[in-house]
Scaffold this motif. Structure first.
Motif, short mmCIF file in Angstrom:
data_model
loop_
_atom_site.label_atom_id
_atom_site.label_comp_id
_atom_site.label_asym_id
_atom_site.label_seq_id
_atom_site.Cartn_x
_atom_site.Cartn_y
_atom_site.Cartn_z
N ILE A 1 0.82 -1.21 0.00
CA ILE A 1 0.00 0.00 0.00
C ILE A 1 0.85 1.26 0.00
CG2 ILE A 1 -1.55 1.38 1.45
CD1 ILE A 1 -3.00 -1.14 2.17
N VAL A 2 1.95 1.26 0.75
CA VAL A 2 2.77 2.48 0.88
C VAL A 2 3.23 3.01 -0.48
CG1 VAL A 2 4.88 3.47 1.83
CG2 VAL A 2 3.48 1.97 3.23
N PRO A 3 3.92 2.21 -1.31
CA PRO A 3 4.35 2.76 -2.60
C PRO A 3 3.20 3.04 -3.55
CG PRO A 3 4.86 0.42 -2.47
CD PRO A 3 4.43 0.84 -1.11
N LEU A 4 2.13 2.25 -3.47
CA LEU A 4 1.00 2.49 -4.37
C LEU A 4 0.33 3.82 -4.07
CD1 LEU A 4 -0.73 -1.03 -4.65
CD2 LEU A 4 0.72 0.14 -6.32
N VAL A 5 0.08 4.09 -2.80
CA VAL A 5 -0.55 5.37 -2.43
C VAL A 5 0.37 6.54 -2.76
CG1 VAL A 5 -1.33 6.74 -0.46
CG2 VAL A 5 -1.99 4.34 -0.65
N TYR A 6 1.66 6.37 -2.50
CA TYR A 6 2.62 7.43 -2.80
C TYR A 6 2.64 7.73 -4.29
CZ TYR A 6 7.14 9.76 -3.38
OH TYR A 6 8.14 10.63 -3.72
N ALA B 1 7.77 4.00 13.92
CA ALA B 1 8.18 5.40 13.99
C ALA B 1 9.41 5.66 13.13
CB ALA B 1 8.46 5.78 15.44
N ALA B 2 10.39 4.75 13.18
CA ALA B 2 11.60 4.92 12.39
C ALA B 2 11.31 4.83 10.90
CB ALA B 2 12.63 3.86 12.78
N THR B 3 10.45 3.90 10.51
CA THR B 3 10.11 3.75 9.10
C THR B 3 9.38 4.98 8.58
OG1 THR B 3 9.92 1.35 9.37
CG2 THR B 3 8.90 2.31 7.43
N ILE C 1 2.06 1.49 7.23
CA ILE C 1 3.34 1.22 7.91
C ILE C 1 3.10 0.51 9.24
CG2 ILE C 1 5.27 2.35 9.09
CD1 ILE C 1 5.29 4.41 6.85
N ALA C 2 2.14 1.00 10.02
CA ALA C 2 1.83 0.35 11.30
C ALA C 2 1.33 -1.07 11.08
CB ALA C 2 0.80 1.17 12.06
N LEU C 3 0.52 -1.28 10.05
CA LEU C 3 0.01 -2.62 9.74
C LEU C 3 1.15 -3.54 9.31
CD1 LEU C 3 -2.48 -4.44 9.38
CD2 LEU C 3 -2.60 -3.63 7.01
N PHE C 4 2.08 -3.02 8.54
CA PHE C 4 3.22 -3.82 8.08
C PHE C 4 4.02 -4.36 9.25
CE2 PHE C 4 7.84 -3.72 7.27
CZ PHE C 4 7.93 -4.81 6.41
N TRP C 5 4.38 -3.50 10.18
CA TRP C 5 5.23 -3.94 11.29
C TRP C 5 4.47 -4.84 12.25
CZ3 TRP C 5 10.14 -4.36 11.26
CH2 TRP C 5 10.90 -3.49 10.47
#
Length: 292
Positions: free
Chosen positions: A33-38, A109-111, A192-196
């Protein structure tokens, strides 16, 4: 008689594989989702114009007159949260689970900080608002909720879920109302939160062992929470869709106030959808009788 232990062991292994696969798929979903939304919302002129339309209504709204909810998210509070998580994990003799919960918070948070620096926002739609993808506040709010749920006994997770989801939605709304973030920033934070969480739950220690502290509690409460999450997600999505339609086509010209409402509702729906997915993946939606 000798076959029963073998069958039980086989069922246990099958359940463990199913659990890891379920959380692994959620981690993969967040990763995609992160790269797709970006790419769709930040790297295209259309995506930037659609999101920036909501920023035009920011000054017209004075719904929130305090940024207290955002100021709560700070380094001291995060450190205090980690201490509390460690204390609860120690009290429940789940130190490995507490360590995994700490990883969810710190790694998320770091990601978020790393992606914010890497994912630059090209000015291709005459936008005057700097890059903000993803939202660090929304990332930490959700990651903190997921981490606390990992060390919380299952019978207490319904109330923790509702309170944490409410706070995360409030944070997402405030960041949009203040013009700090766009909808894509909130969606990226959720991913990101879901990924981790998915990664830690898939490859980390088993959170629930089927012991006394892992009982689901009353099924009526879990049914209510499931209904609240599903209905709240659907309502915020539909309200946001209606506000978007009215803002674009209602009066013949773009109504930035209505589009801002659509952005707020879309952000809220994103947070609620992720919390609902985690609730279901954790098996808390099942209405089997497991009352103490």
């Amino acid at each position: 008689m000798t076959r029963t232990p073998e069958r039980n062991a086989s069922e246990s292994r099958g359940t463990n594989v199913s659990r890891r696969l379920r959380w692994g798929l959620l981690a993969a979903l967040g990763f995609v989702i992160v790269p797709l939304v970006y790419a769709a919302a930040v790297l295209t002129p259309v995506g930037q114009r659609v999101e920036d339309a909501a920023l035009g209504g920011v000054r017209e709204s004075d719904l929130f007159s305090s940024d207290t909810a955002l100021n709560v998210i700070s380094v001291p509070v995060i450190l205090l949260l980690l201490v509390v998580i460690a204390a609860v994990a120690f009290a429940r003799r789940r130190l490995a689970v507490g360590l995994g919960a700490g990883v969810v918070v710190l790694a998320s948070a770091a990601t978020s900080t790393l992606v914010k620096r890497i994912a630059e926002r090209p000015e291709i739609a005459q936008s005057t608002t700097p890059n903000s993808f993803p939202s660090g506040h929304a990332t930490i709010a959700l990651a903190a909720l997921f981490a606390v749920l990992m060390v919380t006994p299952r019978r207490f997770r319904p109330i923790v879920t509702l309170l944490g989801a409410g706070y995360a939605v409030f944070v997402a709304n405030q960041t949009v109302v203040y013009g700090w973030h766009r909808v894509s920033d909130i969606v990226g934070a959720c991913a990101i939160a879901l990924f981790w969480l998915g990664l830690v739950r898939a490859f980390g220690p088993r959170v629930d062992r089927g012991e006394c502290g892992d009982r689901d509690g009353r099924r009526g409460v879990r049914r209510i929470v499931t209904g609240v999450l599903v209905v709240a997600t659907a309502v915020t999505f539909l309200v946001g869709l209606g506000a978007l339609v009215y803002g674009v086509w209602g009066g013949g010209a773009h109504d930035h106030g209505a589009i801002l409402v659509a952005g707020r509702m879309a952000s809220s729906a994103s947070v609620l959808a992720v919390v609902t997915i985690v609730w279901i993946a954790d098996g808390m939606h099942r209405a089997t009788r497991t009352d103490a």
